[in-house]
Design an enzyme around this catalytic site. Structure first.
Site, mmCIF file in Angstrom:
data_model
loop_
_atom_site.group_PDB
_atom_site.id
_atom_site.type_symbol
_atom_site.label_atom_id
_atom_site.label_comp_id
_atom_site.label_asym_id
_atom_site.label_seq_id
_atom_site.Cartn_x
_atom_site.Cartn_y
_atom_site.Cartn_z
ATOM 1 N N THR A 13 0.834 -1.210 0.000
ATOM 2 C CA THR A 13 0.000 0.000 0.000
ATOM 3 C C THR A 13 0.870 1.262 0.000
ATOM 4 O O THR A 13 0.720 2.136 -0.858
ATOM 5 C CB THR A 13 -0.900 0.014 1.268
ATOM 6 O OG1 THR A 13 -1.681 -1.172 1.267
ATOM 7 C CG2 THR A 13 -1.813 1.215 1.279
ATOM 8 N N VAL A 127 3.634 7.974 12.472
ATOM 9 C CA VAL A 127 2.481 8.323 13.320
ATOM 10 C C VAL A 127 1.615 9.336 12.572
ATOM 11 O O VAL A 127 2.104 10.371 12.122
ATOM 12 C CB VAL A 127 2.936 8.925 14.673
ATOM 13 C CG1 VAL A 127 1.730 9.228 15.562
ATOM 14 C CG2 VAL A 127 3.901 7.982 15.389
ATOM 15 N N GLY A 181 -6.951 -0.259 2.400
ATOM 16 C CA GLY A 181 -5.495 -0.293 2.638
ATOM 17 C C GLY A 181 -5.090 0.304 3.974
ATOM 18 O O GLY A 181 -3.921 0.598 4.199
ATOM 19 N N LYS A 199 2.418 3.781 18.244
ATOM 20 C CA LYS A 199 2.524 5.208 17.894
ATOM 21 C C LYS A 199 2.654 6.067 19.149
ATOM 22 O O LYS A 199 3.425 7.029 19.171
ATOM 23 C CB LYS A 199 1.301 5.614 17.072
ATOM 24 C CG LYS A 199 1.287 4.963 15.692
ATOM 25 C CD LYS A 199 -0.056 5.098 15.015
ATOM 26 C CE LYS A 199 -0.035 4.529 13.614
ATOM 27 N NZ LYS A 199 -1.368 4.391 13.023
HETATM 28 P P1 NAP Z 1 1.823 -3.935 2.868
HETATM 29 O O1 NAP Z 1 0.801 -3.424 1.958
HETATM 30 O O2 NAP Z 1 1.594 -5.230 3.560
HETATM 31 O O3 NAP Z 1 3.220 -3.964 2.084
HETATM 32 C C1 NAP Z 1 4.372 -4.542 2.625
HETATM 33 C C2 NAP Z 1 5.392 -4.690 1.507
HETATM 34 O O4 NAP Z 1 6.604 -5.209 2.051
HETATM 35 C C3 NAP Z 1 4.959 -5.661 0.407
HETATM 36 O O5 NAP Z 1 5.376 -5.186 -0.851
HETATM 37 C C4 NAP Z 1 5.696 -6.960 0.760
HETATM 38 O O6 NAP Z 1 6.019 -7.752 -0.371
HETATM 39 C C5 NAP Z 1 6.957 -6.413 1.387
HETATM 40 N N1 NAP Z 1 7.456 -7.356 2.382
HETATM 41 C C6 NAP Z 1 6.892 -7.659 3.577
HETATM 42 N N2 NAP Z 1 7.631 -8.554 4.236
HETATM 43 C C7 NAP Z 1 8.678 -8.838 3.429
HETATM 44 C C8 NAP Z 1 9.785 -9.709 3.533
HETATM 45 N N3 NAP Z 1 9.965 -10.497 4.600
HETATM 46 N N4 NAP Z 1 10.682 -9.730 2.532
HETATM 47 C C9 NAP Z 1 10.524 -8.940 1.443
HETATM 48 N N5 NAP Z 1 9.493 -8.099 1.274
HETATM 49 C C10 NAP Z 1 8.576 -8.053 2.258
HETATM 50 O O7 NAP Z 1 2.096 -2.871 4.044
HETATM 51 P P2 NAP Z 1 1.812 -1.297 4.017
HETATM 52 O O8 NAP Z 1 0.405 -1.040 4.425
HETATM 53 O O9 NAP Z 1 2.336 -0.723 2.769
HETATM 54 O O10 NAP Z 1 2.701 -0.821 5.267
HETATM 55 C C11 NAP Z 1 4.092 -0.721 5.153
HETATM 56 C C12 NAP Z 1 4.625 -0.033 6.417
HETATM 57 O O11 NAP Z 1 4.057 1.263 6.546
HETATM 58 C C13 NAP Z 1 4.272 -0.754 7.732
HETATM 59 O O12 NAP Z 1 5.308 -0.540 8.643
HETATM 60 C C14 NAP Z 1 3.018 -0.029 8.191
HETATM 61 O O13 NAP Z 1 2.811 -0.114 9.566
HETATM 62 C C15 NAP Z 1 3.375 1.383 7.789
HETATM 63 N N6 NAP Z 1 2.242 2.283 7.582
HETATM 64 C C16 NAP Z 1 1.184 1.880 6.838
HETATM 65 C C17 NAP Z 1 0.159 2.780 6.594
HETATM 66 C C18 NAP Z 1 -1.042 2.391 5.777
HETATM 67 O O14 NAP Z 1 -1.983 3.176 5.729
HETATM 68 N N7 NAP Z 1 -1.053 1.230 5.132
HETATM 69 C C19 NAP Z 1 0.217 4.081 7.125
HETATM 70 C C20 NAP Z 1 1.345 4.452 7.905
HETATM 71 C C21 NAP Z 1 2.356 3.540 8.115
HETATM 72 P P3 NAP Z 1 4.867 -8.424 -1.286
HETATM 73 O O15 NAP Z 1 4.149 -7.264 -1.907
HETATM 74 O O16 NAP Z 1 5.569 -9.264 -2.263
HETATM 75 O O17 NAP Z 1 3.989 -9.183 -0.315
HETATM 76 N N1 HSE Z 2 -3.016 0.445 10.270
HETATM 77 C C1 HSE Z 2 -2.679 1.806 10.544
HETATM 78 C C2 HSE Z 2 -3.930 2.562 10.914
HETATM 79 C C3 HSE Z 2 -2.025 2.396 9.330
HETATM 80 O O1 HSE Z 2 -5.024 2.046 10.701
HETATM 81 O O2 HSE Z 2 -3.815 3.682 11.442
HETATM 82 C C4 HSE Z 2 -1.490 3.782 9.580
HETATM 83 O O3 HSE Z 2 -0.435 3.763 10.489
#
Ligand code: NAP
Ligand code: HSE
Length: 340
Positions: A13, A127, A181, A199
């Site tokens: 995402t 955060v 997402g 956070k």
């Molecule tokens: P996600 O959609 O699950 O994406 C994770 C990515 O990392 C995927 O591309 C995955 O590969 C790759 N990955 C995971 N484990 C791996 C491993 N062991 N080896 C190689 N590649 C690996 O997660 P996300 O929502 O983008 O979140 C990413 C980070 O941002 C997290 O720390 C989350 O807490 C933080 N965050 C997310 C949001 C949000 O709104 N989503 C907001 C703020 C912060 P594949 O695609 O091949 O599975």
């Molecule tokens: N899973 C987290 C949330 C993503 O819902 O706030 C953003 O950090």
């Protein structure tokens, strides 16, 4: 024009949102004399379907290829295991790291703190995503003695509760949040309050104590699992709203951090500011009340802070420093919130 070689870990995402925004903001980098280029994108499965703008040829499972000749590492994988090892490897080589990974920051601070003190760690996205809270707490708000802070820091639970107020059941609302997402790979992190606790730990280290203990926050955390529509409607009938609130308040034994569902008046600033999003209510002795609100999850919203951190780094600003030393909890009666 020099090349800025960016090693990207993750294309989910946030990672895919980052790739798109980096391209859209290319001119901002060029104005600084740098052409951004990805060295590679580390993923688990390069064959997985992804948005068209993610360059297939850069997807790899080979970390050596991604790290080769990188100037900076952008970690958007999540988790504390492999992501932790790679982030530490990069920092150990003296490479700056931009990350959105609040779990890693909260749980592996023992290994990361020295690098953060050195200014190598940029984490605005960790955060409240693209809504700035890390920068104010590591800068302008340091002119205060913190009195208390309360935040709606988890977007998924805010979204779930607000959809339950619209009449949806818990599971249906959670599925909707997942489709947008917002939800972590393990949804329990969101609904169990753990993500908000991660956070809050990050904020506590910026505001009151650079060594604020993660376990202490985790042990004072309850989530919204088990919440039902009847409770949501009963609160509404009283002119209240249920929200998952993370609080840092002064107590008899020092700073107290807790995450739990509370009932707030529908007119409370946190309720009005957050809606389905995130909000932080900060009270300082000099500045008074500060309310920061905006998007707290999602692809572009989070990528915004990642690109912002990269530009900040290129302009010569160090990463976000924790508070240099702990400050004692003041004698102050914090706002009471009715727990459910
Ligand atoms: P996600 O959609 O699950 O994406 C994770 C990515 O990392 C995927 O591309 C995955 O590969 C790759 N990955 C995971 N484990 C791996 C491993 N062991 N080896 C190689 N590649 C690996 O997660 P996300 O929502 O983008 O979140 C990413 C980070 O941002 C997290 O720390 C989350 O807490 C933080 N965050 C997310 C949001 C949000 O709104 N989503 C907001 C703020 C912060 P594949 O695609 O091949 O599975
Ligand atoms: N899973 C987290 C949330 C993503 O819902 O706030 C953003 O950090």
């Amino acid at each position: 024009m020099e090349t800025l070689r960016i090693a990207l870990l993750g294309a989910g995402t946030v990672g895919s949102g980052f790739v798109k925004l980096l391209d859209e903001q290319r001119d901002r980098f060029r104005k600084l004399g740098l052409e951004p280029a990805l060295t590679g994108i580390l993923v688990r499965d390069p064959r997985k379907a992804r948005p068209a703008w993610v360059p297939e040829g850069l997807l790899t499972t080979d970390i050596n290829r991604v790290f080769e000749e990188a100037d900076v590492v952008v970690e958007l994988m999540g988790g504390t295991g492999k992501a932790g090892k790679l982030v530490l490897d990069a920092l150990g080589e003296g490479l700056p790291v931009v990350t959105a990974n609040k779990a890693l920051l909260a749980e592996r601070w023992d290994l990361l703190k020295a690098h953060a003190m050195e200014g190598l760690l940029y984490y605005e996205a960790s955060v409240m995503a693209g809504t700035p809270v890390i920068e104010p707490l590591s800068g302008a708000l340091r002119g205060n003695r913190t009195l208390e802070l309360h935040g709606i820091l988890n977007g998924s639970t805010s979204y779930v509760i607000s959809r339950m107020e619209d009449g949806l059941g818990f599971s249906e609302a959670l599925e909707e949040a997942q489709s947008k997402g917002f939800v972590e790979e393990d949804p329990f992190l969101d609904i169990g309050g753990i993500d908000a606790a991660h956070k809050l730990t990050v904020l506590a280290r910026l505001a009151v104590d650079p060594d604020y203990d993660w376990e202490n926050v985790r042990d004072n955390t309850r989530g919204i699992q088990g919440l039902n529509r009847e409770q949501v409607f009963a609160a509404e009938a009283r002119g209240m709203r249920i929200r998952l609130v993370a609080s840092l308040t002064p107590g008899d034994d020092g700073w107290r951090a807790q995450v739990r569902p509370v009932m707030l008046p529908a007119t409370h600033p946190l309720v009005l500011a957050a809606q389905t999003r995130n909000a932080l209510l900060y009270r300082g002795d000099a500045v008074g009340e500060v309310l920061i609100s905006g998007g707290g999850a999602g692809s572009a919203v989070t990528a915004s802070a990642v690109v912002g951190d990269l530009l900040r780094m290129l302009e010569g600003y160090p990463g976000h420093p924790p508070l240099p030393a702990a400050v004692p909890a003041p004698e102050y009666k914090p706002e009471h919130m009715e727990e459910i």
